[in-house]
Design a protein around this motif. Structure first.
Motif, PDB file in Angstrom:
ATOM      1  N   GLU A 101      37.859  27.495  49.626  1.00  0.00           N
ATOM      2  CA  GLU A 101      38.744  28.102  48.630  1.00  0.00           C
ATOM      3  C   GLU A 101      38.480  29.605  48.641  1.00  0.00           C
ATOM      4  OE1 GLU A 101      41.901  27.715  46.126  1.00  0.00           O
ATOM      5  OE2 GLU A 101      40.860  26.049  47.100  1.00  0.00           O
ATOM      6  N   ILE A 102      39.555  30.411  48.668  1.00  0.00           N
ATOM      7  CA  ILE A 102      39.415  31.870  48.754  1.00  0.00           C
ATOM      8  C   ILE A 102      39.982  32.521  47.502  1.00  0.00           C
ATOM      9  CG2 ILE A 102      39.948  33.938  50.113  1.00  0.00           C
ATOM     10  CD1 ILE A 102      40.574  31.856  52.445  1.00  0.00           C
ATOM     11  N   LYS A 103      39.147  33.228  46.747  1.00  0.00           N
ATOM     12  CA  LYS A 103      39.554  33.961  45.554  1.00  0.00           C
ATOM     13  C   LYS A 103      39.209  35.417  45.801  1.00  0.00           C
ATOM     14  CE  LYS A 103      40.814  30.125  43.879  1.00  0.00           C
ATOM     15  NZ  LYS A 103      42.242  29.807  43.983  1.00  0.00           N
ATOM     16  N   ALA A 104      40.211  36.193  46.254  1.00  0.00           N
ATOM     17  CA  ALA A 104      39.946  37.522  46.806  1.00  0.00           C
ATOM     18  C   ALA A 104      39.858  38.647  45.788  1.00  0.00           C
ATOM     19  CB  ALA A 104      41.014  37.867  47.841  1.00  0.00           C
ATOM     20  N   GLY A 105      40.314  38.450  44.571  1.00  0.00           N
ATOM     21  CA  GLY A 105      40.315  39.524  43.585  1.00  0.00           C
ATOM     22  C   GLY A 105      38.923  40.079  43.319  1.00  0.00           C
ATOM     23  N   THR A 106      38.849  41.391  43.106  1.00  0.00           N
ATOM     24  CA  THR A 106      37.546  42.020  42.867  1.00  0.00           C
ATOM     25  C   THR A 106      37.375  42.493  41.430  1.00  0.00           C
ATOM     26  OG1 THR A 106      38.395  44.162  43.603  1.00  0.00           O
ATOM     27  CG2 THR A 106      37.326  42.776  45.261  1.00  0.00           C
ATOM     28  N   ASP A 107      38.294  42.119  40.559  1.00  0.00           N
ATOM     29  CA  ASP A 107      38.176  42.486  39.151  1.00  0.00           C
ATOM     30  C   ASP A 107      37.251  41.487  38.464  1.00  0.00           C
ATOM     31  OD1 ASP A 107      38.419  43.195  36.536  1.00  0.00           O
ATOM     32  OD2 ASP A 107      40.521  42.602  36.331  1.00  0.00           O
ATOM     33  N   PRO A 108      36.084  41.924  37.965  1.00  0.00           N
ATOM     34  CA  PRO A 108      35.141  41.004  37.320  1.00  0.00           C
ATOM     35  C   PRO A 108      35.756  40.249  36.150  1.00  0.00           C
ATOM     36  CG  PRO A 108      34.078  43.106  37.748  1.00  0.00           C
ATOM     37  CD  PRO A 108      35.550  43.295  38.022  1.00  0.00           C
ATOM     38  N   ALA A 109      36.715  40.879  35.459  1.00  0.00           N
ATOM     39  CA  ALA A 109      37.327  40.250  34.290  1.00  0.00           C
ATOM     40  C   ALA A 109      38.099  38.993  34.679  1.00  0.00           C
ATOM     41  CB  ALA A 109      38.263  41.233  33.596  1.00  0.00           C
ATOM     42  N   GLY A 110      38.561  38.913  35.924  1.00  0.00           N
ATOM     43  CA  GLY A 110      39.321  37.750  36.359  1.00  0.00           C
ATOM     44  C   GLY A 110      38.474  36.704  37.061  1.00  0.00           C
ATOM     45  N   ALA A 111      37.184  36.934  37.137  1.00  0.00           N
ATOM     46  CA  ALA A 111      36.309  36.025  37.883  1.00  0.00           C
ATOM     47  C   ALA A 111      36.307  34.617  37.296  1.00  0.00           C
ATOM     48  CB  ALA A 111      34.881  36.573  37.914  1.00  0.00           C
ATOM     49  N   LEU A 112      36.252  34.519  35.980  1.00  0.00           N
ATOM     50  CA  LEU A 112      36.225  33.199  35.359  1.00  0.00           C
ATOM     51  C   LEU A 112      37.558  32.482  35.512  1.00  0.00           C
ATOM     52  CD1 LEU A 112      34.142  33.882  32.124  1.00  0.00           C
ATOM     53  CD2 LEU A 112      33.402  32.833  34.259  1.00  0.00           C
ATOM     54  N   GLU A 113      38.649  33.265  35.549  1.00  0.00           N
ATOM     55  CA  GLU A 113      39.960  32.673  35.792  1.00  0.00           C
ATOM     56  C   GLU A 113      39.995  32.085  37.196  1.00  0.00           C
ATOM     57  OE1 GLU A 113      44.567  34.142  36.286  1.00  0.00           O
ATOM     58  OE2 GLU A 113      43.239  35.296  34.976  1.00  0.00           O
ATOM     59  N   ARG A 114      39.386  32.790  38.146  1.00  0.00           N
ATOM     60  CA  ARG A 114      39.336  32.283  39.519  1.00  0.00           C
ATOM     61  C   ARG A 114      38.463  31.036  39.600  1.00  0.00           C
ATOM     62  NH1 ARG A 114      39.493  37.811  40.173  1.00  0.00           N
ATOM     63  NH2 ARG A 114      37.251  38.119  40.296  1.00  0.00           N
ATOM     64  N   LEU A 115      37.446  30.979  38.746  1.00  0.00           N
ATOM     65  CA  LEU A 115      36.602  29.794  38.684  1.00  0.00           C
ATOM     66  C   LEU A 115      37.435  28.591  38.266  1.00  0.00           C
ATOM     67  CD1 LEU A 115      33.970  28.221  38.602  1.00  0.00           C
ATOM     68  CD2 LEU A 115      33.507  29.179  36.352  1.00  0.00           C
ATOM     69  N   GLY A 116      38.331  28.797  37.302  1.00  0.00           N
ATOM     70  CA  GLY A 116      39.201  27.716  36.845  1.00  0.00           C
ATOM     71  C   GLY A 116      40.079  27.207  37.967  1.00  0.00           C
ATOM     72  N   ALA A 117      40.585  28.129  38.797  1.00  0.00           N
ATOM     73  CA  ALA A 117      41.422  27.736  39.925  1.00  0.00           C
ATOM     74  C   ALA A 117      40.612  26.932  40.934  1.00  0.00           C
ATOM     75  CB  ALA A 117      42.019  28.975  40.589  1.00  0.00           C
ATOM     76  N   PHE A 118      39.353  27.334  41.143  1.00  0.00           N
ATOM     77  CA  PHE A 118      38.493  26.595  42.072  1.00  0.00           C
ATOM     78  C   PHE A 118      38.214  25.195  41.534  1.00  0.00           C
ATOM     79  CE2 PHE A 118      34.154  25.206  43.096  1.00  0.00           C
ATOM     80  CZ  PHE A 118      34.348  24.947  44.446  1.00  0.00           C
ATOM     81  N   GLN A 119      37.979  25.094  40.212  1.00  0.00           N
ATOM     82  CA  GLN A 119      37.720  23.787  39.603  1.00  0.00           C
ATOM     83  C   GLN A 119      38.880  22.831  39.884  1.00  0.00           C
ATOM     84  OE1 GLN A 119      36.176  25.744  35.611  1.00  0.00           O
ATOM     85  NE2 GLN A 119      36.024  23.558  35.481  1.00  0.00           N
ATOM     86  N   LYS A 120      40.099  23.349  39.768  1.00  0.00           N
ATOM     87  CA  LYS A 120      41.286  22.524  39.992  1.00  0.00           C
ATOM     88  C   LYS A 120      41.311  22.005  41.428  1.00  0.00           C
ATOM     89  CE  LYS A 120      46.351  22.789  39.795  1.00  0.00           C
ATOM     90  NZ  LYS A 120      46.604  22.511  41.213  1.00  0.00           N
ATOM     91  N   SER A 121      41.067  22.897  42.379  1.00  0.00           N
ATOM     92  CA  SER A 121      41.099  22.500  43.788  1.00  0.00           C
ATOM     93  C   SER A 121      39.979  21.526  44.118  1.00  0.00           C
ATOM     94  CB  SER A 121      40.991  23.739  44.687  1.00  0.00           C
ATOM     95  OG  SER A 121      42.097  24.578  44.505  1.00  0.00           O
ATOM     96  N   ALA A 122      38.764  21.868  43.667  1.00  0.00           N
ATOM     97  CA  ALA A 122      37.602  21.031  43.978  1.00  0.00           C
ATOM     98  C   ALA A 122      37.733  19.646  43.362  1.00  0.00           C
ATOM     99  CB  ALA A 122      36.330  21.713  43.479  1.00  0.00           C
TER     100      ALA A 122
END
Length: 323
Positions: free
Chosen positions: A240-261
């Protein structure tokens, strides 16, 4: 994409969107509508226009059609939504959540010969007008120029949201291209396009051996599948690739990874590539107990040959046992 390049991309795209002057095109269309004060006054409640805000606009000598939207306008020219959504400082996502999507209205993809339903136009108009009314009532000296500035700000915010998607796609593309280029150099891996009946686009589905297949897709971004006894393909590893570098969006990207995983088999080895990994993100992943094999830094594996070697060894030697 490193942070400097990401910043350049963001600035360039936002500047380009503002230079397109979409707000002026919308304003010109609004000017052509033959709507009078009386067309609004008999339906103020139905249009969700607050009496106090209405009086302020009228007493200031402002043509109300440039401030408050009438459903008729949205039906005849859906793209003027940009003007009123902008004054209301509403994001596309928030409008969609509350009243329905207006993306196709504003990006030009809405069919020219088709009109939106009266019900939806009324719902969107009420949302815009109620928020605009609140903004006007909150400022004693509100003038139309304030509304125009809001429109420009909203265009910038909307473009910024689009950029996150662009950055995400660029990150995915960078990893995918690098993987294909690297696999082509590996004598022990027989890289060739997968041509089965369930193949995706030719450049997104590859055979790595007679039994292992690599697919570029969505949720997960990269899937490795192994052929099982009944001839079906079973996912054995994902990236899974979450390319954004904004720390504020990191947890949002975690949610997307949870969905895929959560949609991969329990036996799958799952890897995560991120543009940034905060301490809180790492803590959450650990606490959630995911069977995550390893987290990789996108910038490191793309720009550092040694980190790339570690990445490929982890995936193709330890994970897939192909090397």
């Amino acid at each position: 994409m490193d942070k400097l390049q990401e910043s350049k991309t963001r600035a360039t795209i936002i500047s380009r969107r503002i230079r397109e002057r979409a707000e002026l095109k919308a304003r010109k269309k609004i000017d052509s509508f033959a709507l009078s004060v009386s067309d609004y006054e008999r339906d103020l409640v139905e249009l969700a226009i607050a009496q106090e805000a209405w009086q302020h606009v009228i007493s200031s000598g402002i043509d109300p059609k440039f401030v408050f939207v009438h459903p008729i306008m949205l039906q005849q020219s859906p793209d003027v939504s940009l003007h009123y959504r902008g004054i209301a400082l509403l994001s596309l996502k928030r409008v969609q959540t509350i009243a329905g999507s207006v993306v196709s209205w504003e990006d030009g993809s809405w069919p020219k010969n088709r009109r939106p339903t009266t019900e939806k136009c009324q719902k969107i108009a009420r949302l815009y007008n109620s928020i605009i009314s609140s903004i006007i009532m909150d400022a004693d000296d509100w003038v139309l120029e304030n509304g125009y500035r809001n429109v420009l700000a909203t265009i910038g915010i909307t473009a910024d949201g689009s950029i996150r998607n662009i950055i995400g796609r660029e990150g995915e593309k960078a990893v995918q291209n690098a993987l294909v280029a690297w696999l082509q150099t590996q004598s022990r891996i027989d890289l060739r396009p997968y041509t089965g009946t369930d193949a995706t686009e030719p450049t997104k589905d590859w055979m790595l051996s007679n039994e292992v297949r690599m697919t570029f897709g969505i949720d997960p971004d990269i899937a490795f599948k192994r052929k099982v006894r009944n001839g079906e393909w079973q996912i054995v590893a994902t990236i899974e690739i979450k390319a954004g570098t904004d720390p504020a969006g990191a947890l949002e990207r975690l949610g997307a990874f949870q969905k895929s995983a959560g949609e991969t088999p329990n036996t799958s080895k799952d890897y995560l590539i991120v543009g940034v990994c905060t301490a809180e993100m790492g803590k959450r992943l650990k606490a959630l107990g995911f069977r995550l094999e390893q987290i990789f830094d996108l910038s490191e594996i793309i720009n550092d040959p040694e980190k790339w070697e570690q990445f490929t060894q982890e995936i193709f030697h330890h994970g897939l046992r192909l090397l």
